[in-house]
Design a protein around this motif. Structure first.
Motif, PDB file in Angstrom:
ATOM      1  N   UNK A  88      -5.828  -8.103  12.480  1.00 33.02           N
ATOM      2  CA  UNK A  88      -5.577  -7.530  11.160  1.00 33.02           C
ATOM      3  C   UNK A  88      -6.897  -6.997  10.602  1.00 33.02           C
ATOM      4  N   UNK A  89      -6.879  -5.749  10.140  1.00 30.18           N
ATOM      5  CA  UNK A  89      -8.040  -5.131   9.489  1.00 30.18           C
ATOM      6  C   UNK A  89      -7.634  -4.763   8.069  1.00 30.18           C
ATOM      7  N   UNK A  90      -8.347  -5.315   7.073  1.00 31.70           N
ATOM      8  CA  UNK A  90      -8.016  -5.030   5.674  1.00 31.70           C
ATOM      9  C   UNK A  90      -8.196  -3.549   5.368  1.00 31.70           C
ATOM     10  N   UNK A  91      -9.312  -2.973   5.780  1.00 30.33           N
ATOM     11  CA  UNK A  91      -9.580  -1.559   5.480  1.00 30.33           C
ATOM     12  C   UNK A  91      -8.572  -0.630   6.153  1.00 30.33           C
ATOM     13  N   UNK A  92      -8.226  -0.939   7.392  1.00 33.14           N
ATOM     14  CA  UNK A  92      -7.258  -0.107   8.103  1.00 33.14           C
ATOM     15  C   UNK A  92      -5.888  -0.198   7.449  1.00 33.14           C
ATOM     16  N   UNK A  93      -5.512  -1.400   7.013  1.00 30.72           N
ATOM     17  CA  UNK A  93      -4.187  -1.613   6.426  1.00 30.72           C
ATOM     18  C   UNK A  93      -4.086  -1.017   5.027  1.00 30.72           C
ATOM     19  N   UNK A  94      -5.095  -1.232   4.214  1.00 29.44           N
ATOM     20  CA  UNK A  94      -5.060  -0.790   2.806  1.00 29.44           C
ATOM     21  C   UNK A  94      -5.399   0.691   2.683  1.00 29.44           C
ATOM     22  N   UNK A  95      -6.363   1.147   3.482  1.00 26.72           N
ATOM     23  CA  UNK A  95      -6.774   2.555   3.397  1.00 26.72           C
ATOM     24  C   UNK A  95      -7.802   2.782   2.298  1.00 26.72           C
ATOM     25  N   UNK A  96      -8.090   4.043   2.009  1.00 23.60           N
ATOM     26  CA  UNK A  96      -9.111   4.371   0.998  1.00 23.60           C
ATOM     27  C   UNK A  96      -8.707   3.876  -0.392  1.00 23.60           C
ATOM     28  N   UNK A  97      -9.641   3.240  -1.081  1.00 27.25           N
ATOM     29  CA  UNK A  97      -9.383   2.772  -2.452  1.00 27.25           C
ATOM     30  C   UNK A  97      -9.947   3.802  -3.428  1.00 27.25           C
ATOM     31  N   UNK A  98      -9.326   4.996  -3.447  1.00 21.11           N
ATOM     32  CA  UNK A  98      -9.815   6.081  -4.286  1.00 21.11           C
ATOM     33  C   UNK A  98      -8.740   6.523  -5.277  1.00 21.11           C
ATOM     34  N   UNK A  99      -9.119   7.459  -6.145  1.00 19.13           N
ATOM     35  CA  UNK A  99      -8.200   7.923  -7.184  1.00 19.13           C
ATOM     36  C   UNK A  99      -6.969   8.584  -6.591  1.00 19.13           C
ATOM     37  N   UNK A 100      -7.116   9.236  -5.447  1.00 17.78           N
ATOM     38  CA  UNK A 100      -5.987   9.901  -4.804  1.00 17.78           C
ATOM     39  C   UNK A 100      -4.887   8.912  -4.420  1.00 17.78           C
ATOM     40  N   UNK A 101      -5.246   7.646  -4.230  1.00 15.16           N
ATOM     41  CA  UNK A 101      -4.275   6.621  -3.874  1.00 15.16           C
ATOM     42  C   UNK A 101      -3.925   5.732  -5.071  1.00 15.16           C
ATOM     43  N   UNK A 102      -4.248   6.175  -6.260  1.00 20.18           N
ATOM     44  CA  UNK A 102      -3.837   5.470  -7.478  1.00 20.18           C
ATOM     45  C   UNK A 102      -4.810   4.443  -8.009  1.00 20.18           C
ATOM     46  N   UNK A 103      -5.958   4.278  -7.380  1.00 15.97           N
ATOM     47  CA  UNK A 103      -6.922   3.270  -7.825  1.00 15.97           C
ATOM     48  C   UNK A 103      -7.672   3.758  -9.071  1.00 15.97           C
ATOM     49  N   UNK A 104      -8.073   2.801  -9.897  1.00 18.59           N
ATOM     50  CA  UNK A 104      -8.702   3.112 -11.176  1.00 18.59           C
ATOM     51  C   UNK A 104     -10.130   2.577 -11.229  1.00 18.59           C
TER      52      UNK A 104
END
Length: 334
Positions: A217-233
């Motif tokens: 299991x890879x957290x980064x691979x599973x979650x993906x980019x934590x940017x505004x394009x993906x709804x992150x604030x």
């Protein structure tokens, strides 16, 4: 009387002359046959075969190596080893093959490589499997050995690709939610909207992930980019021992909660990092910082059974559970 004798005499002469003539004709006929028998027919000369031209020696065909993708059957590369120095500078040639194999496996700035981390399968809201991607490894050293051997005689070389699927049975997927075998809860201030939202989005990304036996299991691979394009604030995050504003601040609480959950089981850690400052939501040294493209939290499922990651996001709390089937519960290694 005299007339009769005279007539008889004339007749006798005529008969004698006739017999002499016949004898002459017969002799001539015999002689002609004798001559005909003695004539030798000219012998027929044997037919002369045209002289064969000496065979020309065929020029050796150039040695060509074709590299084939075994999955798609596409031609990846075709080349003449002699043009790259094979036969004269074999050491240099081998180094070129090693460089190319590395680029092919790991990728370059211009193109992705064949190596691929596993993207784990997931259950949707109806319990149906959402397929991820298998793990793919291109064995570089094996490819180089194959290329060196083929460079002598030519021919096709298939890329040595090793594909690993997730280690669970599809029929088990519907039962992996039966029993919780590990759980951990952390708290946060729900009034801090940006941070709360980031925790919620990242928790939802790892919810219902199936981790098969032996899977990584890879957290980064599973979650993906934590940017505004993906709804992150925007929210506070730790960078170089300082609290600063950044998009995605708070996702490390999700990764740290997951670490404290799976740490109750027999998993093997592949990658884990601490924050540069202490965090308040877990005890000291019990955190797991992450950043897409940077530090990751990875573990391998060495429990002997497949399990499901379940996240429960509430007002000011995040709970993560590890669940599996009733049958597998007794087989699970802690």
């Amino acid at each position: 009387m005299w007339k009769i004798q005279k007539r008889t005499w004339i007749l006798s002469i005529f008969l004698i002359s006739s017999l002499v003539g016949l004898a002459g004709c017969t002799e001539k006929t015999v002689k002609d046959k004798s001559l005909e028998g003695s004539v030798t027919e000219p012998q027929q000369q044997p037919e002369r075969k045209p002289q064969e031209e000496p065979k020309k020696e065929e020029e050796p065909k150039p040695v060509v190596v074709n590299v084939i993708d075994p999955i798609t059957k596409d031609l990846v590369k075709s080349f003449l080893p002699v043009d790259l120095g094979f036969g004269n500078e074999n050491d240099t040639y081998k180094k070129e093959m090693e460089k190319w194999a590395k680029e092919l496996a790991r990728g370059t700035d211009q193109s992705p490589g064949y190596d691929q981390r596993m993207i784990l399968d997931k259950l949707d809201a109806n319990g149906q499997i959402i397929k991820g991607k298998p793990k793919i490894i291109l064995e570089e050293s094996e490819l180089v050995e194959k290329l060196m051997a083929a460079s002598v005689v030519g021919g096709d070389v298939e890329l040595p690709l090793y594909v690993t699927e997730s280690g669970y049975k599809p029929e088990d997927a519907a039962h992996l939610d039966e029993v919780a075998v590990a759980s951990y809860t952390t708290k946060f201030n729900s009034a801090v909207v940006g941070r709360s939202k980031n925790i919620e989005i990242s928790a939802q990304a790892i919810n219902n992930i199936i981790v098969g036996t032996g899977d990584i299991f890879s957290f980064n691979t599973t979650v993906g980019p934590s940017d505004a394009a993906h709804g992150y604030q925007i929210a506070k995050e730790i960078v170089n021992k300082k609290l600063v504003d950044g998009v995605g601040g708070g996702i490390c609480q999700t990764s740290s909660t997951l670490f404290n959950t799976v740490d109750k089981l027999g998993v093997k850690y592949v990658e884990k990092h601490h924050h540069s400052l202490s965090v308040g939501y877990v005890p000291a040294g019990r955190d797991a910082t992450v950043s897409y493209g940077g530090p990751d939290f990875q573990f391998q499922n060495t429990t002997g059974v497949p399990f499901l990651i379940k996240t429960i996001y509430g007002k000011g709390t995040l709970t993560i559970e590890i669940r599996t089937t009733n049958a597998y519960q007794s087989q699970l290694k802690n």
